[in-house]
Scaffold this motif. Structure first.
Motif, PDB file in Angstrom:
ATOM      1  N   SER A  39       0.816  -1.207   0.000  1.00  0.00           N
ATOM      2  CA  SER A  39       0.000   0.000   0.000  1.00  0.00           C
ATOM      3  C   SER A  39       0.857   1.267   0.000  1.00  0.00           C
ATOM      4  O   SER A  39       0.569   2.229  -0.719  1.00  0.00           O
ATOM      5  CB  SER A  39      -0.912  -0.012   1.224  1.00  0.00           C
ATOM      6  OG  SER A  39      -1.636   1.173   1.320  1.00  0.00           O
ATOM      7  N   SER A  40       1.913   1.279   0.780  1.00  0.00           N
ATOM      8  CA  SER A  40       2.765   2.475   0.838  1.00  0.00           C
ATOM      9  C   SER A  40       3.517   2.682  -0.480  1.00  0.00           C
ATOM     10  O   SER A  40       3.731   3.825  -0.897  1.00  0.00           O
ATOM     11  CB  SER A  40       3.753   2.371   1.998  1.00  0.00           C
ATOM     12  OG  SER A  40       4.593   1.254   1.832  1.00  0.00           O
ATOM     13  N   GLU A  41       3.888   1.601  -1.157  1.00  0.00           N
ATOM     14  CA  GLU A  41       4.561   1.731  -2.447  1.00  0.00           C
ATOM     15  C   GLU A  41       3.612   2.278  -3.512  1.00  0.00           C
ATOM     16  O   GLU A  41       4.004   3.105  -4.337  1.00  0.00           O
ATOM     17  CB  GLU A  41       5.126   0.378  -2.892  1.00  0.00           C
ATOM     18  CG  GLU A  41       6.309  -0.097  -2.059  1.00  0.00           C
ATOM     19  CD  GLU A  41       6.720  -1.514  -2.394  1.00  0.00           C
ATOM     20  OE1 GLU A  41       7.937  -1.783  -2.388  1.00  0.00           O
ATOM     21  OE2 GLU A  41       5.829  -2.361  -2.661  1.00  0.00           O
ATOM     22  N   ILE A  42       2.365   1.840  -3.471  1.00  0.00           N
ATOM     23  CA  ILE A  42       1.361   2.349  -4.406  1.00  0.00           C
ATOM     24  C   ILE A  42       1.106   3.832  -4.141  1.00  0.00           C
ATOM     25  O   ILE A  42       0.996   4.634  -5.074  1.00  0.00           O
ATOM     26  CB  ILE A  42       0.054   1.538  -4.314  1.00  0.00           C
ATOM     27  CG1 ILE A  42       0.278   0.130  -4.866  1.00  0.00           C
ATOM     28  CG2 ILE A  42      -1.079   2.231  -5.066  1.00  0.00           C
ATOM     29  CD1 ILE A  42      -0.888  -0.796  -4.719  1.00  0.00           C
ATOM     30  N   GLN A  43       1.045   4.195  -2.872  1.00  0.00           N
ATOM     31  CA  GLN A  43       0.860   5.598  -2.512  1.00  0.00           C
ATOM     32  C   GLN A  43       2.014   6.445  -3.044  1.00  0.00           C
ATOM     33  O   GLN A  43       1.801   7.525  -3.603  1.00  0.00           O
ATOM     34  CB  GLN A  43       0.759   5.740  -0.996  1.00  0.00           C
ATOM     35  CG  GLN A  43       0.517   7.146  -0.536  1.00  0.00           C
ATOM     36  CD  GLN A  43       0.438   7.234   0.985  1.00  0.00           C
ATOM     37  OE1 GLN A  43       0.702   6.266   1.689  1.00  0.00           O
ATOM     38  NE2 GLN A  43       0.084   8.393   1.482  1.00  0.00           N
ATOM     39  N   GLU A  44       3.220   5.964  -2.916  1.00  0.00           N
ATOM     40  CA  GLU A  44       4.394   6.681  -3.405  1.00  0.00           C
ATOM     41  C   GLU A  44       4.353   6.829  -4.931  1.00  0.00           C
ATOM     42  O   GLU A  44       4.684   7.883  -5.473  1.00  0.00           O
ATOM     43  CB  GLU A  44       5.677   5.946  -2.971  1.00  0.00           C
ATOM     44  CG  GLU A  44       6.924   6.741  -3.147  1.00  0.00           C
ATOM     45  CD  GLU A  44       6.943   8.022  -2.322  1.00  0.00           C
ATOM     46  OE1 GLU A  44       7.476   9.019  -2.837  1.00  0.00           O
ATOM     47  OE2 GLU A  44       6.421   8.018  -1.195  1.00  0.00           O
ATOM     48  N   LEU A  45       3.909   5.779  -5.630  1.00  0.00           N
ATOM     49  CA  LEU A  45       3.780   5.858  -7.083  1.00  0.00           C
ATOM     50  C   LEU A  45       2.753   6.902  -7.506  1.00  0.00           C
ATOM     51  O   LEU A  45       2.979   7.657  -8.453  1.00  0.00           O
ATOM     52  CB  LEU A  45       3.387   4.490  -7.654  1.00  0.00           C
ATOM     53  CG  LEU A  45       4.479   3.439  -7.774  1.00  0.00           C
ATOM     54  CD1 LEU A  45       3.892   2.118  -8.242  1.00  0.00           C
ATOM     55  CD2 LEU A  45       5.563   3.904  -8.707  1.00  0.00           C
TER      56      LEU A  45
END
Length: 158
Positions: free
Chosen positions: A18-24
């Protein structure tokens, strides 16, 4: 660099946290104003479609107020800009009711615009094309909605 297919992107997104998707998403919003506008719509305005439509109408009103009426060249240029931005906002929503509502509002503003659009063939053609587009969209609606929009359309054509 060649872009990969949507299917491959979806599969890769499934592997991310989830945090990686948010960063993207945040990186994506930094590159283009349209990406940021789309994220704004999806996160904040998609739940209140009526509020979204009203905010676009207010934006359109402000743009109509700033049109340079010294010549029809500037009027046409401004009208095309307003229509282009309106269609961009319609693309964010992807709802036919929103599209019909905003295009009808644009046509109403265009018809009531001073100086009259009847003196410019290009503006008259722009108006007629949008009316035809609205008619086409309305045919896909439920009968009750069709009747409501048909009344508005008849008032515009009168």
């Amino acid at each position: 660099m060649k872009a990969v297919s949507l299917r491959e992107i979806r599969q890769e997104l499934n592997t991310l946290s989830s945090s990686e998707i948010q960063e993207l998403c945040l990186k994506l919003s930094r590159f283009k104003k349209e990406n940021k506008e789309l994220l704004t719509y999806l996160l904040f305005e998609s739940q209140d479609e009526e509020g979204y439509i009203d905010s676009i109408k207010i934006h359109m009103d402000a743009q109509f107020e700033t049109i340079n009426t010294n010549s029809y060249f500037y009027i046409r240029k401004s009208m095309r800009k307003i229509l282009r931005e309106t269609k961009k906002f319609i693309r964010y929503s992807k709802k036919k009711e929103t599209e019909a509502e905003l295009l009808l509002y644009f046509c109403t503003k265009l018809k009531d615009f001073k100086p009259s659009i009847k003196r410019s063939a290009q503006l008259q053609n722009m108006y007629n094309r949008q009316i035809l587009l609205v008619k086409k969209i309305i045919t896909t609606f439920h009968e009750d909605l069709q009747y409501d929009y048909q009344l508005i359309l008849e008032n515009l054509e009168a």
